[in-house]
Scaffold this motif. Structure first.
Motif, PDB file in Angstrom:
ATOM      1  N   ASN A  20       0.829  -1.204   0.000  1.00  0.00           N
ATOM      2  CA  ASN A  20       0.000   0.000   0.000  1.00  0.00           C
ATOM      3  C   ASN A  20       0.866   1.258   0.000  1.00  0.00           C
ATOM      4  O   ASN A  20       0.582   2.234  -0.701  1.00  0.00           O
ATOM      5  N   ASN A  26      -4.683   1.558  -2.682  1.00  0.00           N
ATOM      6  CA  ASN A  26      -5.878   1.695  -1.857  1.00  0.00           C
ATOM      7  C   ASN A  26      -6.234   0.324  -1.293  1.00  0.00           C
ATOM      8  O   ASN A  26      -6.152  -0.684  -1.999  1.00  0.00           O
ATOM      9  N   GLY A  28      -8.999  -2.263   0.164  1.00  0.00           N
ATOM     10  CA  GLY A  28     -10.440  -2.508   0.096  1.00  0.00           C
ATOM     11  C   GLY A  28     -11.073  -2.589   1.471  1.00  0.00           C
ATOM     12  O   GLY A  28     -10.399  -2.846   2.474  1.00  0.00           O
ATOM     13  N   ILE A  78      -5.332  -1.543  -6.133  1.00  0.00           N
ATOM     14  CA  ILE A  78      -6.128  -1.942  -4.975  1.00  0.00           C
ATOM     15  C   ILE A  78      -5.415  -3.117  -4.307  1.00  0.00           C
ATOM     16  O   ILE A  78      -5.070  -4.100  -4.971  1.00  0.00           O
ATOM     17  N   GLU A  80      -5.571  -6.124  -1.617  1.00  0.00           N
ATOM     18  CA  GLU A  80      -6.585  -6.918  -0.930  1.00  0.00           C
ATOM     19  C   GLU A  80      -5.973  -8.129  -0.235  1.00  0.00           C
ATOM     20  O   GLU A  80      -5.043  -8.759  -0.761  1.00  0.00           O
TER      21      GLU A  80
END
Length: 309
Positions: A20, A26, A28, A78, A80
């Protein structure tokens, strides 16, 4: 929860945090929830030296990905935690995805090589899950009888937890007969009329249906091994890996530590070798066990590389 589990979750959290930060990504909502409830909690249980080692290893993983997956530099990413999404068949622990639907998964290993932990019980259609073909009645009846006999024996002796049984009792009543029943099911399936289907399904089931990198960190030696499991040609290493076409041997084995017959070794062509350890899924006695699945042999020409961190 064990130190090994804390270390595993801590390594996952560290990699999410560093990805990150370094990729300006970003996180989640499911992953944020996992971090709050699990990841950060387990990470904080580790020593400062363990945390620093994980941060170095995580940084090295992201550096590697930036070299072989350069699209990570150009796209909003993203980050996750795969298991936080629930119901995932992806064996990756962390997945990095762009808005144009490109993604890369990372399976993180902390001093061990387990890839999956599927369950076994009298009600699970295990061949359908593993091999893509129906489980035969012989296995279903045999497994049901094994669990019924084990439960009756436990009730007569007032056992409510697995630890109350001796290794000999667990071996003779449960582990050995289950391993023998399952190994015989595999042999019948691989040699039957749907043998090609069974061989074609087993590795994608154990590995997952998406290409990924496996990063195994040895925190004692500060060494990182990265292997590419690229079946579909989606990874930046551009080195495809091929599934086996034949099963050469299915063998029940005794564990070296406790002498119980709770291991099955599978040897395939093309250099694939799988070892599975049967163990309890809960401290209390129930009709469910788990397989701890490891790849102890992969093709010699598979892409892999070693790094220091």
């Amino acid at each position: 929860m064990s130190t090994t589990t804390n270390r595993g979750y801590g390594f996952e959290y560290s990699t999410i945090k560093q990805a990150n930060y370094l990729l300006e990504g970003n996180i989640g909502p499911e992953t944020k929830n996992w971090i709050t409830k699990t990841g950060l909690v387990k990470y904080n249980m580790l020593t400062t030296n363990e945390q620093e080692g994980m941060e170095r290893a995580s940084n090295r993983i992201i550096e590697f990905l930036l070299e072989y997956e350069p699209w990570l530099k150009d796209e909003p990413i993203i980050v996750e935690h795969v298991k936080a999404k629930g119901g995932a068949t992806d064996v990756s622990d962390v997945r990095l995805s762009s808005n144009i639907h490109k993604s890369v998964g990372i399976s993180l290993k902390s001093n061990h090589d387990a890839v999956k932990h599927p369950r076994v019980s009298p009600t699970i259609d295990i061949a359908q899950n593993w091999l893509g073909i129906p489980t035969d009645n012989e296995y279903m009846l045999e497994t049901t009888e094994i669990f019924q006999h084990f439960n009756k024996y436990s009730q007569l002796n007032n056992y409510t937890k697995f630890k109350e049984l001796s290794n000999s009792e667990k071996d003779e009543l449960l582990y050995k007969p289950i391993c023998e029943a399952f190994s015989e099911l595999l042999i019948r399936s691989f040699n039957g009329k749907d043998g090609e289907v069974a061989i074609r399904h087993i590795l994608p089931y154990l590995i997952g249906d998406r290409d990924f990198y496996k990063a195994k960190a040895d925190f004692k030696r500060n060494e990182l091994t990265v292997a590419a499991f690229d079946f579909n040609g989606t990874l930046g290493t551009r080195k495809r890996i091929h599934v086996p076409t034949r099963c050469l041997e299915v063998r029940v084995e005794k564990g070296k530590r406790d002498g119980m017959h709770n291991y099955i070794s599978l040897n395939f062509d093309r250099g694939w070798e799988v070892k599975m350890r049967l163990h309890t899924a809960s401290s209390k006695i129930e009709n469910s066990l788990k397989w701890d699945v490891q790849f102890v042999g992969i093709p010699q020409d598979a892409w892999r590389s070693n790094f220091r961190f």
